[in-house]
Design a protein around this motif. Sequence first.
Motif, short mmCIF file in Angstrom:
data_model
loop_
_atom_site.label_atom_id
_atom_site.label_comp_id
_atom_site.label_asym_id
_atom_site.label_seq_id
_atom_site.Cartn_x
_atom_site.Cartn_y
_atom_site.Cartn_z
N LEU A 179 -9.07 -42.61 20.63
CA LEU A 179 -8.68 -43.09 19.31
C LEU A 179 -7.47 -42.91 18.88
O LEU A 179 -6.67 -43.53 18.36
CB LEU A 179 -9.83 -42.78 18.07
CG LEU A 179 -9.74 -43.30 16.64
CD1 LEU A 179 -9.34 -45.08 16.93
CD2 LEU A 179 -10.76 -43.15 15.83
N SER A 180 -7.08 -41.42 18.99
CA SER A 180 -5.84 -40.92 18.50
C SER A 180 -4.71 -41.45 19.42
O SER A 180 -3.51 -42.10 18.88
CB SER A 180 -5.71 -39.30 18.61
OG SER A 180 -4.64 -38.86 18.12
N ARG A 181 -4.97 -41.69 20.82
CA ARG A 181 -3.87 -42.29 21.41
C ARG A 181 -3.64 -43.61 21.31
O ARG A 181 -2.60 -44.10 21.34
CB ARG A 181 -4.44 -42.03 22.92
CG ARG A 181 -4.16 -40.69 23.41
CD ARG A 181 -4.12 -40.68 24.79
NE ARG A 181 -5.46 -40.90 25.56
CZ ARG A 181 -6.62 -39.88 25.84
NH1 ARG A 181 -6.09 -38.69 25.59
NH2 ARG A 181 -7.55 -40.23 26.12
N ALA A 182 -4.79 -44.22 20.99
CA ALA A 182 -4.63 -45.79 20.60
C ALA A 182 -4.03 -46.10 19.33
O ALA A 182 -3.09 -46.96 19.35
CB ALA A 182 -6.11 -46.49 20.62
N LEU A 183 -4.32 -45.25 18.26
CA LEU A 183 -3.43 -45.35 17.10
C LEU A 183 -1.95 -45.29 17.26
O LEU A 183 -1.20 -45.62 16.66
CB LEU A 183 -3.89 -44.38 15.91
CG LEU A 183 -5.31 -44.80 15.68
CD1 LEU A 183 -6.01 -43.64 14.53
CD2 LEU A 183 -5.34 -46.01 14.84
N SER A 184 -1.63 -44.15 17.98
CA SER A 184 -0.38 -43.67 18.27
C SER A 184 0.41 -44.72 19.05
O SER A 184 1.71 -45.22 18.81
CB SER A 184 -0.17 -42.47 19.37
OG SER A 184 -0.59 -41.36 18.72
N THR A 185 -0.36 -45.56 20.03
CA THR A 185 0.36 -46.72 20.86
C THR A 185 0.67 -47.69 19.71
O THR A 185 1.76 -48.72 19.72
CB THR A 185 -0.65 -47.10 21.91
OG1 THR A 185 -0.62 -46.02 22.92
CG2 THR A 185 0.10 -48.11 22.65
N ALA A 186 -0.19 -48.09 19.00
CA ALA A 186 -0.33 -49.29 18.31
C ALA A 186 0.70 -48.78 16.99
O ALA A 186 1.56 -49.86 16.56
CB ALA A 186 -1.67 -49.33 17.16
#
Length: 253
Positions: free
Chosen positions: A120-127
């Motif tokens: 989730l943390s990586r997905a938020l960073s990408t977004a």
Amino acid sequence: MSELLIVLLAGAAAGVLNAVGGGGKFVALPALVAVGLPPVTANASSTIALVPGAVVSASVYRRELTPVGGASTTALTTISMAGSGVGAGLMLALPAASFEAAVPWLLAFATLLLAFGRRLSRALSTALGRPVGMSARAVLIGQFFLGIYGGYFGGAVGIMMLAVWSVGLGLDAAVSNPMRVTQLAAIYLSATVLLLITSDALGSPLVLATMLVGAAAGGFGGAHLARRLPAWLLRGALLTTAAITTVLYFLRS
């Protein structure tokens, strides 16, 4: 003697669980109730009894601590102890049952965060196009509330810590386990100072001392075991412990 043996084994199991993945209080608290302690007294006694195990585990991990965000170990430990003191005061003033109903749902949420937090943390960073990370102030504020919960009830507070750090900072559960154990020791120690003075936990000294011994032995052995586990296996143990603890709390409630 059979009751003391139950308490000793429960203390040892709780010490191992807290060192490896958390949830030790789920074992310690019912054991004390089973041997005749009133629920509020058992809650206070289990917190006190788990202190040696948590402190011993933290001493084993003392050279493996990694920072949590921008918060120093000293600041994080201080805020954990402050929150725990507040929580212990609330435990003495309010019925513990008023909070227990929410615990299974909090644990279920924490387990999901622990399982998928880094993704989730990586997905938020990408977004967002930038790294996601809690500020040092946010880490300390979150830790203060975790400390309150730890001092008030404390069930699986270590699991909740890992969940918050996983989502908010992207920390790996295996890497942050030494800091989790250290903060758990700080929370238990702070609450114990108040509980020894104000609760009637010392009314059953033999039972308390027996669990203290078991928890210390379990904490020492559990910490050494956790240090020898490969990172992937320790992550699995942490997540498995969180899931089992959540299910048991739902069954208990």
